[in-house]
Motif scaffolding. Structure first.
Motif, mmCIF file in Angstrom:
data_model
loop_
_atom_site.group_PDB
_atom_site.id
_atom_site.type_symbol
_atom_site.label_atom_id
_atom_site.label_comp_id
_atom_site.label_asym_id
_atom_site.label_seq_id
_atom_site.Cartn_x
_atom_site.Cartn_y
_atom_site.Cartn_z
ATOM 1 N N ARG A 122 13.442 -65.684 77.562
ATOM 2 C CA ARG A 122 13.079 -65.093 76.340
ATOM 3 C C ARG A 122 12.100 -63.975 76.645
ATOM 4 N NH1 ARG A 122 11.041 -69.564 76.528
ATOM 5 N NH2 ARG A 122 9.198 -70.192 75.861
ATOM 6 N N GLY A 123 12.432 -62.375 76.165
ATOM 7 C CA GLY A 123 11.063 -61.576 76.032
ATOM 8 C C GLY A 123 11.746 -61.110 77.327
ATOM 9 N N GLU A 124 12.826 -60.894 77.855
ATOM 10 C CA GLU A 124 12.997 -59.968 78.858
ATOM 11 C C GLU A 124 14.073 -59.037 78.578
ATOM 12 O OE1 GLU A 124 14.370 -62.275 82.546
ATOM 13 O OE2 GLU A 124 12.925 -63.101 82.785
ATOM 14 N N PRO A 125 14.379 -58.104 79.601
ATOM 15 C CA PRO A 125 15.270 -57.376 78.490
ATOM 16 C C PRO A 125 16.934 -57.530 78.082
ATOM 17 C CG PRO A 125 14.343 -56.178 80.843
ATOM 18 C CD PRO A 125 13.878 -57.673 80.624
ATOM 19 N N GLY A 126 17.415 -57.149 77.371
ATOM 20 C CA GLY A 126 18.675 -58.541 77.128
ATOM 21 C C GLY A 126 18.196 -59.501 75.778
ATOM 22 N N LEU A 127 17.545 -59.598 75.663
ATOM 23 C CA LEU A 127 17.555 -60.956 75.286
ATOM 24 C C LEU A 127 16.183 -61.030 74.149
ATOM 25 C CD1 LEU A 127 17.234 -63.825 77.507
ATOM 26 C CD2 LEU A 127 18.747 -63.286 76.240
ATOM 27 N N ALA A 128 16.457 -59.787 73.350
ATOM 28 C CA ALA A 128 14.946 -59.299 71.949
ATOM 29 C C ALA A 128 15.415 -60.443 70.555
ATOM 30 C CB ALA A 128 16.028 -57.897 71.691
ATOM 31 N N PRO A 129 14.398 -60.391 69.833
ATOM 32 C CA PRO A 129 15.186 -61.786 68.939
ATOM 33 C C PRO A 129 16.022 -61.736 68.834
ATOM 34 C CG PRO A 129 12.733 -61.081 68.624
ATOM 35 C CD PRO A 129 13.509 -59.721 70.245
ATOM 36 N N LEU A 130 16.687 -62.869 68.105
ATOM 37 C CA LEU A 130 18.286 -62.922 67.554
ATOM 38 C C LEU A 130 18.320 -63.450 66.315
ATOM 39 C CD1 LEU A 130 22.048 -62.883 67.805
ATOM 40 C CD2 LEU A 130 20.858 -64.626 69.127
ATOM 41 N N PHE A 131 17.013 -64.208 65.819
ATOM 42 C CA PHE A 131 17.402 -64.573 64.809
ATOM 43 C C PHE A 131 17.087 -64.149 63.750
ATOM 44 C CE2 PHE A 131 16.377 -68.348 61.783
ATOM 45 C CZ PHE A 131 17.807 -68.679 61.302
ATOM 46 N N THR A 132 17.097 -63.215 63.330
ATOM 47 C CA THR A 132 17.031 -62.121 62.689
ATOM 48 C C THR A 132 17.945 -61.028 61.673
ATOM 49 O OG1 THR A 132 17.288 -59.948 64.431
ATOM 50 C CG2 THR A 132 14.592 -61.180 63.959
ATOM 51 N N PRO A 133 17.887 -60.218 60.494
ATOM 52 C CA PRO A 133 18.677 -60.219 60.311
ATOM 53 C C PRO A 133 20.253 -59.165 61.151
ATOM 54 C CG PRO A 133 16.832 -59.436 58.162
ATOM 55 C CD PRO A 133 16.247 -60.178 60.075
ATOM 56 N N ARG A 134 18.732 -58.426 62.079
ATOM 57 C CA ARG A 134 19.639 -56.998 62.662
ATOM 58 C C ARG A 134 20.261 -58.295 64.067
ATOM 59 N NH1 ARG A 134 16.204 -51.934 64.026
ATOM 60 N NH2 ARG A 134 15.698 -51.656 61.719
ATOM 61 N N GLY A 135 19.848 -59.063 64.196
ATOM 62 C CA GLY A 135 20.015 -60.011 64.716
ATOM 63 C C GLY A 135 22.118 -60.789 63.985
ATOM 64 N N LEU A 136 21.993 -61.276 62.810
ATOM 65 C CA LEU A 136 22.972 -61.763 62.399
ATOM 66 C C LEU A 136 24.395 -60.549 62.193
ATOM 67 C CD1 LEU A 136 24.673 -63.316 60.451
ATOM 68 C CD2 LEU A 136 23.310 -63.077 58.805
ATOM 69 N N ALA A 137 23.580 -58.751 61.679
ATOM 70 C CA ALA A 137 24.685 -58.153 61.851
ATOM 71 C C ALA A 137 25.231 -58.019 63.146
ATOM 72 C CB ALA A 137 23.615 -56.950 61.239
ATOM 73 N N GLN A 138 24.472 -57.362 64.161
ATOM 74 C CA GLN A 138 24.993 -57.976 65.203
ATOM 75 C C GLN A 138 26.474 -58.315 65.817
ATOM 76 O OE1 GLN A 138 21.579 -58.340 67.990
ATOM 77 N NE2 GLN A 138 22.581 -55.939 69.668
ATOM 78 N N GLU A 139 25.806 -60.050 65.874
ATOM 79 C CA GLU A 139 26.533 -60.836 66.161
ATOM 80 C C GLU A 139 27.578 -60.795 65.261
ATOM 81 O OE1 GLU A 139 26.613 -63.236 68.991
ATOM 82 O OE2 GLU A 139 25.343 -62.018 69.358
ATOM 83 N N THR A 140 27.716 -60.348 63.729
ATOM 84 C CA THR A 140 29.020 -60.557 63.037
ATOM 85 C C THR A 140 29.461 -59.687 63.501
ATOM 86 O OG1 THR A 140 27.030 -61.785 60.779
ATOM 87 C CG2 THR A 140 29.935 -59.817 60.764
#
Length: 139
Positions: free
Chosen positions: A107-125
């Motif tokens: 976590r925190g390394e490139p490619g592992l930005a926080p996921l449990f966020t509104p943008r993360g949800l939009a991205q995963e959707t």
């Protein structure tokens, strides 16, 4: 349809997902990557992209098998079913993003930005929708 074809379609859809990750990361300004999350869970060497894509394709193949079994048991059109199942998986599993954000060893390394966020949800959707569309189209 055959189970083999659906498994291959699932793997192909997962690889398509991997291809669009850099684009959605730029558009949504969120540096999270499922390929990085999976790959860096397996290895922290520079081989993580290959490990991540391989594991993601294997997961896609398993999803393709589940899709085929479900398709045989329902009257839903294949394309609609594939999209519905992919989005259902997205919303069912997204709460696990909380654990990825807090427990993943990279976590925190490139490619592992926080996921449990509104943008993360939009991205995963968006990614799951693409997966479902590709799976439904090529299975």
């Amino acid at each position: 349809m055959s189970f083999r074809r659906s498994a291959l379609a699932g793997a192909g859809a997962a690889l398509a997902w991997g291809v669009i990750e850099p684009l959605d990361q730029r558009v949504l300004r969120n540096g999270y990557s499922d390929v990085a999350m999976l790959g860096k869970l397996i290895t922290r060497t520079r081989a993580w992209p290959l490990a991540g894509l391989t594991l993601h394709a294997a997961n896609g193949a398993l999803f393709g098998l589940a899709f085929e079994e479900t398709r045989r048991r329902t009257t839903w059109p294949a394309r609609r079913l594939a999209l519905a199942l992919a989005l259902a998986e997205n919303f069912a599993l997204f709460p696990l993003a909380y654990l990825v954000d807090r427990k993943h060893p990279a976590r925190g390394e490139p490619g592992l930005a926080p996921l449990f966020t509104p943008r993360g949800l939009a991205q995963e959707t968006i990614r799951h929708a693409l997966f479902g569309v590709v799976l439904g189209r090529i299975s």
